[in-house]
Design an enzyme around this catalytic site. Structure first.
Site, PDB file in Angstrom:
ATOM      1  N   ASP A 141       0.938  -1.203   0.146  1.00  0.00           N
ATOM      2  CA  ASP A 141      -0.075  -0.030   0.099  1.00  0.00           C
ATOM      3  C   ASP A 141       0.822   1.436   0.023  1.00  0.00           C
ATOM      4  OD1 ASP A 141      -1.710   2.006   0.364  1.00  0.00           O
ATOM      5  OD2 ASP A 141      -2.381   1.341   2.425  1.00  0.00           O
ATOM      6  N   GLU A 201      32.370   8.691   3.010  1.00  0.00           N
ATOM      7  CA  GLU A 201      32.944   8.653   4.264  1.00  0.00           C
ATOM      8  C   GLU A 201      32.063   9.001   5.585  1.00  0.00           C
ATOM      9  OE1 GLU A 201      37.194  10.218   4.772  1.00  0.00           O
ATOM     10  OE2 GLU A 201      36.387  11.486   2.914  1.00  0.00           O
ATOM     11  N   GLU A 250      30.082   9.527   8.859  1.00  0.00           N
ATOM     12  CA  GLU A 250      30.566   9.700  10.344  1.00  0.00           C
ATOM     13  C   GLU A 250      29.287   9.547  11.092  1.00  0.00           C
ATOM     14  OE1 GLU A 250      34.262  12.713   9.452  1.00  0.00           O
ATOM     15  OE2 GLU A 250      32.454  13.497  10.082  1.00  0.00           O
ATOM     16  N   GLU A 270      36.510   9.524  15.145  1.00  0.00           N
ATOM     17  CA  GLU A 270      36.747  10.975  14.646  1.00  0.00           C
ATOM     18  C   GLU A 270      37.149  11.918  15.845  1.00  0.00           C
ATOM     19  OE1 GLU A 270      37.081  12.897  12.418  1.00  0.00           O
ATOM     20  OE2 GLU A 270      36.942  11.610  10.725  1.00  0.00           O
ATOM     21  N   GLU A 280      34.168   7.211  12.273  1.00  0.00           N
ATOM     22  CA  GLU A 280      34.165   7.153  10.808  1.00  0.00           C
ATOM     23  C   GLU A 280      34.557   5.682  10.158  1.00  0.00           C
ATOM     24  OE1 GLU A 280      35.812  10.166   8.352  1.00  0.00           O
ATOM     25  OE2 GLU A 280      36.890   8.880   7.051  1.00  0.00           O
ATOM     26  N   HIS A 329      31.370  12.702   3.500  1.00  0.00           N
ATOM     27  CA  HIS A 329      32.160  13.213   2.209  1.00  0.00           C
ATOM     28  C   HIS A 329      31.893  12.371   1.137  1.00  0.00           C
ATOM     29  CE1 HIS A 329      35.286  15.172   5.201  1.00  0.00           C
ATOM     30  NE2 HIS A 329      34.189  16.002   5.290  1.00  0.00           N
ATOM     31  N   ARG A 351      41.313  21.873   3.513  1.00  0.00           N
ATOM     32  CA  ARG A 351      40.060  21.252   3.754  1.00  0.00           C
ATOM     33  C   ARG A 351      38.963  22.152   4.036  1.00  0.00           C
ATOM     34  NH1 ARG A 351      40.967  15.538   4.962  1.00  0.00           N
ATOM     35  NH2 ARG A 351      42.876  14.723   4.051  1.00  0.00           N
ATOM     36  N   GLU A 369      36.535  15.519  -4.030  1.00  0.00           N
ATOM     37  CA  GLU A 369      35.812  14.956  -2.774  1.00  0.00           C
ATOM     38  C   GLU A 369      34.751  16.298  -2.381  1.00  0.00           C
ATOM     39  OE1 GLU A 369      37.981  15.552   0.922  1.00  0.00           O
ATOM     40  OE2 GLU A 369      37.058  14.117   1.925  1.00  0.00           O
ATOM     41  N   ARG A 416      32.520  17.627   0.463  1.00  0.00           N
ATOM     42  CA  ARG A 416      32.692  17.747   1.600  1.00  0.00           C
ATOM     43  C   ARG A 416      31.561  18.058   2.495  1.00  0.00           C
ATOM     44  NH1 ARG A 416      37.328  17.078   3.573  1.00  0.00           N
ATOM     45  NH2 ARG A 416      37.302  18.472   5.497  1.00  0.00           N
TER      46      ARG A 416
HETATM   47  P1  ADP Z   1      39.944  11.246   3.129  1.00  0.00           P
HETATM   48  O1  ADP Z   1      41.459  11.254   2.543  1.00  0.00           O
HETATM   49  O2  ADP Z   1      39.154  12.430   2.768  1.00  0.00           O
HETATM   50  O3  ADP Z   1      39.998  10.839   4.439  1.00  0.00           O
HETATM   51  P2  ADP Z   1      39.381   8.443   2.489  1.00  0.00           P
HETATM   52  O4  ADP Z   1      40.841   7.915   1.869  1.00  0.00           O
HETATM   53  O5  ADP Z   1      39.075   8.020   3.992  1.00  0.00           O
HETATM   54  O6  ADP Z   1      39.434  10.072   2.231  1.00  0.00           O
HETATM   55  O7  ADP Z   1      38.218   8.049   1.429  1.00  0.00           O
HETATM   56  C1  ADP Z   1      38.723   7.622   0.132  1.00  0.00           C
HETATM   57  C2  ADP Z   1      37.305   7.338  -0.397  1.00  0.00           C
HETATM   58  O8  ADP Z   1      37.436   7.531  -1.955  1.00  0.00           O
HETATM   59  C3  ADP Z   1      37.014   5.869  -0.453  1.00  0.00           C
HETATM   60  O9  ADP Z   1      35.842   5.524  -0.296  1.00  0.00           O
HETATM   61  C4  ADP Z   1      37.502   5.328  -1.747  1.00  0.00           C
HETATM   62  O10 ADP Z   1      37.079   4.066  -2.193  1.00  0.00           O
HETATM   63  C5  ADP Z   1      37.083   6.460  -2.660  1.00  0.00           C
HETATM   64  N1  ADP Z   1      37.810   6.587  -3.874  1.00  0.00           N
HETATM   65  C6  ADP Z   1      38.991   6.023  -4.303  1.00  0.00           C
HETATM   66  N2  ADP Z   1      39.130   6.173  -5.668  1.00  0.00           N
HETATM   67  C7  ADP Z   1      38.026   6.665  -6.137  1.00  0.00           C
HETATM   68  C8  ADP Z   1      37.649   6.986  -7.355  1.00  0.00           C
HETATM   69  N3  ADP Z   1      38.409   6.835  -8.405  1.00  0.00           N
HETATM   70  N4  ADP Z   1      36.261   7.450  -7.677  1.00  0.00           N
HETATM   71  C9  ADP Z   1      35.692   7.524  -6.562  1.00  0.00           C
HETATM   72  N5  ADP Z   1      35.759   7.395  -5.365  1.00  0.00           N
HETATM   73  C10 ADP Z   1      37.117   6.769  -5.308  1.00  0.00           C
HETATM   74 MG    MG Z   2      38.346   9.284   5.771  1.00  0.00          MG
HETATM   75 MG    MG Z   3      37.265  13.276   3.548  1.00  0.00          MG
HETATM   76 MG    MG Z   4      36.049  12.163   8.678  1.00  0.00          MG
HETATM   77 MG    MG Z   5      40.849   9.187   5.251  1.00  0.00          MG
END
Ligand code: ADP
Ligand code: MG
Ligand code: MG
Ligand code: MG
Ligand code: MG
Length: 443
Positions: A52, A131, A133, A188, A195, A244, A315, A332, A334
């Site tokens: 429904d 990412e 949190e 975190e 996270e 993020h 950042r 990224e 954010r």
């Molecule tokens: P941060 O440096 O902001 O803490 P992280 O290393 O924790 O980032 O997170 C990196 C994220 O990016 C992971 O989920 C990873 O799988 C993802 N990632 C890596 N390469 C790619 C890509 N080509 N496209 C999209 N996401 C990616």
């Molecule tokens: Mg991270």
């Molecule tokens: Mg990040």
């Molecule tokens: Mg974080």
């Molecule tokens: Mg990281």
């Protein structure tokens, strides 16, 4: 892992599955499900299971309430915590269909699939790595006043092992059992804040994963007597929870954001995608940051973005470019927080990025200084806009952005705006403890 209906039936027999949970999400991102005995699997796989729709937030009116669920075989997984008398429970994520066999416009997964198809027509697959949190609090949580934290730890803190760390480890194990590829898990910055990062995948898979992730985190926390929350800003004076979103576009097995021949080794397509997101940033925020409370995270001083800008290193802006190149080249975003509907959030983000590519937009120069410390006049000169300061501002920005409304489709857009306006209205007429404390005696 791409299972056919026959594979699923074989798995049900071999793995002693007694119950199947058929899941989908409403427009606010809440997971709904109906449980069926495994004996009903043929009917379910044939898309004959009815429910429904008028009882689901943002779906349909009473007169048109019959909806059908079509399970996506690729989402078949066993729920490790749900075994009853030795018989296990599996889950399937479903698409929602109308009685006439057309996809239901109000299904968030369909909204995302539509934009994903648009990307495919242009030759692109969106990859997303989140990412998320979250906080782990004592129960009962915050009936009045401040939620009760478990620790005083901070970023990457290790021992003494607290209850939170044990539960986080258990969450990671459960996710791994379910096929998640976990890349990192850590404490975190805020007390009781954690996270867990998992590997990127295509947009629909990642949206499914985020929905699954949230229910696993909550379930395992509850089993340990804790309350997990994805509320963006539960503690005054501490960092809030973000999610993020790392993203890239692939063309076949090539990363379309990578170009070894430019000074920053980012392609033109990547820059256009960034420009598209910046162009629609304020409207997108109404979806990526959907709660009144979301805007208490987007303030200066807590590692959350406040301004529409991009940067290679810093950042503080909304978009950061991680240093990795080649297949890992990505941007990224954010600003999003983990309370968003992941399907709708990825739909509007991708739509904005594709718009940047179609219109060949150029982003403004990256900002390498700390924007928080920039005087307003300098920001104005550089054309740096602010993200919406409240849900009300975000709603207004969304209403004024035809492209983002188109991404949602008229059904979801109107229901979503209606729900969010009510939410804002209820909030803005409350009398908060802060007001009473500040004004009652003084005036
Ligand atoms: P941060 O440096 O902001 O803490 P992280 O290393 O924790 O980032 O997170 C990196 C994220 O990016 C992971 O989920 C990873 O799988 C993802 N990632 C890596 N390469 C790619 C890509 N080509 N496209 C999209 N996401 C990616
Ligand atoms: Mg991270
Ligand atoms: Mg990040
Ligand atoms: Mg974080
Ligand atoms: Mg990281």
């Amino acid at each position: 892992k791409n299972m056919s209906p026959d594979d699923i039936k074989a798995a049900i027999r071999e793995m002693n599955i007694g119950t199947i949970s058929l899941q989908f999400t409403d427009i606010l991102g809440t997971v709904k499900h109906v449980e069926i005995p495994a004996s009903q699997i043929d009917k379910a796989l044939a898309g004959e299971l009815m429910f429904d729709g008028s009882s689901i937030e943002g779906f349909v009116r009473i007169e048109e309430s019959d909806m059908y669920l079509r399970p996506d075989p690729a989402t078949f997984v066993i729920l490790p915590w749900k075994t009853r008398e030795g018989r296990r429970t599996a889950r399937l994520i479903c698409d929602v269909y109308n009685p006439d066999g057309t996809p239901f416009e109000g299904d968030p997964r369909y909204v995302l699939k539509r934009v994903v198809a648009e990307a495919a027509e242009m030759g692109y697959v969106m990859n997303v790595g989140p990412e998320p949190e979250f906080f782990l609090f004592e129960r009962p949580s915050a009936e009045q006043g401040r939620p009760v934290t478990l620790d005083h730890a901070g970023y990457f803190d290790l021992a003494p092992v607290d209850k939170g760390e044990e539960v986080r480890a258990e969450i990671v194990l459960t996710l791994q059992e379910m096929g998640f590829e976990i890349e990192a898990a850590h404490h975190e910055v805020a007390p009781s804040q954690h996270e867990i990062d998992f590997k990127y995948a295509d947009a629909v898979t990642t949206a499914d994963n985020i929905a699954t992730f949230r229910s696993v985190v909550r379930t395992i926390a509850l089993q340990h007597g804790l309350h997990a929350t994805f509320m963006p800003k539960p503690l005054f004076g501490e960092n809030g929870s973000g999610m993020h979103l790392h993203q890239s576009l692939f063309r076949g097995d090539q990363n379309a954001f990578y170009d070894p021949n430019t000074p920053d080794r980012l392609s033109e397509v990547c820059k256009q995608y960034i420009a598209g997101i910046m162009e629609h940033a304020r409207a997108i925020t109404a979806v990526t940051n959907p709660l009144v409370n979301s805007y208490k995270r987007l303030v200066p001083g807590y590692e959350a973005p406040v301004y529409v800008a991009w940067s290679y290193r810093n950042r503080s802006p909304m978009i950061r470019i991680p240093a990795k190149r080649g297949l890992s080249t990505r941007i990224e975003l954010r600003s999003p927080d983990p309370s968003c509907n992941p399907y709708l959030a990825l739909a509007v983000i991708l739509k904005a990025g594709l718009d940047g590519i179609k219109r060949r937009l150029t982003p403004p120069d990256p900002v390498e200084g700390n924007i928080y410390h920039m005087p307003q006049a300098e920001r104005d000169e550089l054309g740096i806009a602010s993200l919406p300061g409240s849900l009300a501002e975000a709603i207004q920005a969304l209403e004024q952005d035809p492209l983002i409304l188109e991404a949602l489709g008229s059904h979801v857009a109107s229901r979503y705006l209606e729900a969010k306006k009510i939410e804002w209205d209820v909030y803005r007429t409350q009398i908060s403890p802060w007001e009473l404390q500040e004004y009652l005696a003084k005036y």
